[in-house]
Scaffold this active site. Sequence first.
Site, short mmCIF file in Angstrom:
data_model
loop_
_atom_site.label_atom_id
_atom_site.label_comp_id
_atom_site.label_asym_id
_atom_site.label_seq_id
_atom_site.Cartn_x
_atom_site.Cartn_y
_atom_site.Cartn_z
N GLY A 58 0.81 -1.21 0.00
CA GLY A 58 0.00 0.00 0.00
C GLY A 58 0.84 1.25 0.00
O GLY A 58 2.03 1.23 0.31
N ASN A 83 3.64 0.19 10.07
CA ASN A 83 2.73 -0.94 10.26
C ASN A 83 2.73 -1.46 11.71
O ASN A 83 1.68 -1.76 12.28
CB ASN A 83 3.13 -2.07 9.33
CG ASN A 83 1.95 -2.86 8.79
OD1 ASN A 83 2.03 -3.44 7.72
ND2 ASN A 83 0.87 -2.93 9.52
N ASN A 140 1.43 -9.44 7.79
CA ASN A 140 0.22 -8.67 7.60
C ASN A 140 -0.05 -8.49 6.11
O ASN A 140 0.80 -7.94 5.39
CB ASN A 140 0.37 -7.30 8.28
CG ASN A 140 -0.82 -6.40 8.05
OD1 ASN A 140 -1.94 -6.86 7.91
ND2 ASN A 140 -0.57 -5.10 8.00
N ARG A 174 1.28 9.23 5.69
CA ARG A 174 1.18 8.34 4.54
C ARG A 174 1.39 9.09 3.23
O ARG A 174 2.02 8.58 2.30
CB ARG A 174 -0.18 7.62 4.54
CG ARG A 174 -0.25 6.45 5.54
CD ARG A 174 0.84 5.43 5.23
NE ARG A 174 0.80 4.29 6.12
CZ ARG A 174 0.25 3.12 5.83
NH1 ARG A 174 -0.32 2.93 4.66
NH2 ARG A 174 0.29 2.14 6.70
N HIS A 221 -8.99 -4.17 8.28
CA HIS A 221 -7.76 -4.82 7.83
C HIS A 221 -6.60 -4.60 8.79
O HIS A 221 -5.69 -5.41 8.86
CB HIS A 221 -7.40 -4.27 6.44
CG HIS A 221 -6.40 -5.08 5.69
ND1 HIS A 221 -6.57 -6.41 5.41
CD2 HIS A 221 -5.19 -4.74 5.15
CE1 HIS A 221 -5.53 -6.87 4.72
NE2 HIS A 221 -4.67 -5.86 4.56
N TRP A 222 -6.62 -3.49 9.54
CA TRP A 222 -5.52 -3.15 10.44
C TRP A 222 -5.78 -3.69 11.84
O TRP A 222 -6.01 -2.95 12.79
CB TRP A 222 -5.33 -1.63 10.48
CG TRP A 222 -4.66 -1.09 9.25
CD1 TRP A 222 -4.06 -1.80 8.25
CD2 TRP A 222 -4.52 0.28 8.90
NE1 TRP A 222 -3.56 -0.94 7.29
CE2 TRP A 222 -3.82 0.33 7.66
CE3 TRP A 222 -4.92 1.48 9.49
CZ2 TRP A 222 -3.51 1.53 7.02
CZ3 TRP A 222 -4.61 2.68 8.86
CH2 TRP A 222 -3.91 2.70 7.63
#
Length: 294
Positions: free
Chosen positions: A33, A41, A100, A179, A258-259
């Site tokens: 990503g 992460n 992950n 990000r 998802h996290w």
Amino acid sequence: MTSTPVTRNVDGLTFAYHEAGEGEPLLMLHGSGPGVSAWSNFRDNLPVFAERFRTIMPDLPGFGGTDLPELDEVYPRAAAKWIARLMDELGIESAVFVGNSMGGAVAAELAVLAPDRVRRMALMGSGGLSVGIFQAEPSEGFKRLFEFLEEPTRERMIGWVKTMVFDPRRITDALVDERMSNATAEGVLEKTKAIFASMFDPRRQAQYTPLWTKAASVTTPTLLLWGRDDRMLPYDQAHFANRWLPDVELHTFSRCGHWIQIERKSDFERVVIEFLTRKASDLTEETGGTRHGS
């Protein structure tokens, strides 16, 4: 523990990684990503795992501070081979793994390529061994990701990170700023596009046997962790791997996307540490059969 990683030259490739703690080696492999790295992460999880393990968080090839090698095969398989080389450089014969998303696929590829190097693995919302059954392809998360790669605006970054979580209140300006800064740094978008292109290139796909077709042959004890509300790799994908892996458990988190390591931080750490530190004789039932959990 700082955000500045250590770097090593591994067979001509600059590898960046964070390391803390002592004991059994644990490699924590991050997802893919825009703007991702091992630090972004897993940074909040590192102190907890470092209490129990020699914890190593590498930036996967092409992410963070690690160079992108020439890709002559699909990315997860190529990255698995580079992780094995990093292990050699660090004097690690075998380790336990947390993977992950994309990192889960990389860990699983290594478990197939060199089973003796992966003692146990905890895979979170992982690709590779999982495959979509009911959900449309591509998922909402992948659509938002590809939209950002096509036009990397702040609005599209927000659209993507919102698909990562169940609770949108976790998406702060600071997170988006970080990000965006990482994703738009010089050369990052080009590397990210090359990584995904390797996975969808018909020529490379023709030379590659999908990992999920070999699920029944994976002997590594495996813990699958999935957010029930995952919009990147939807929850239905967990069930193929849970059915076919010989030595597997599945732990599902409600109200979680998802996290998992962020939205259910303490629960994630507790469940994974219990699995990775469990006595080998406890990983299967007394009858020697496969143990399935939920």
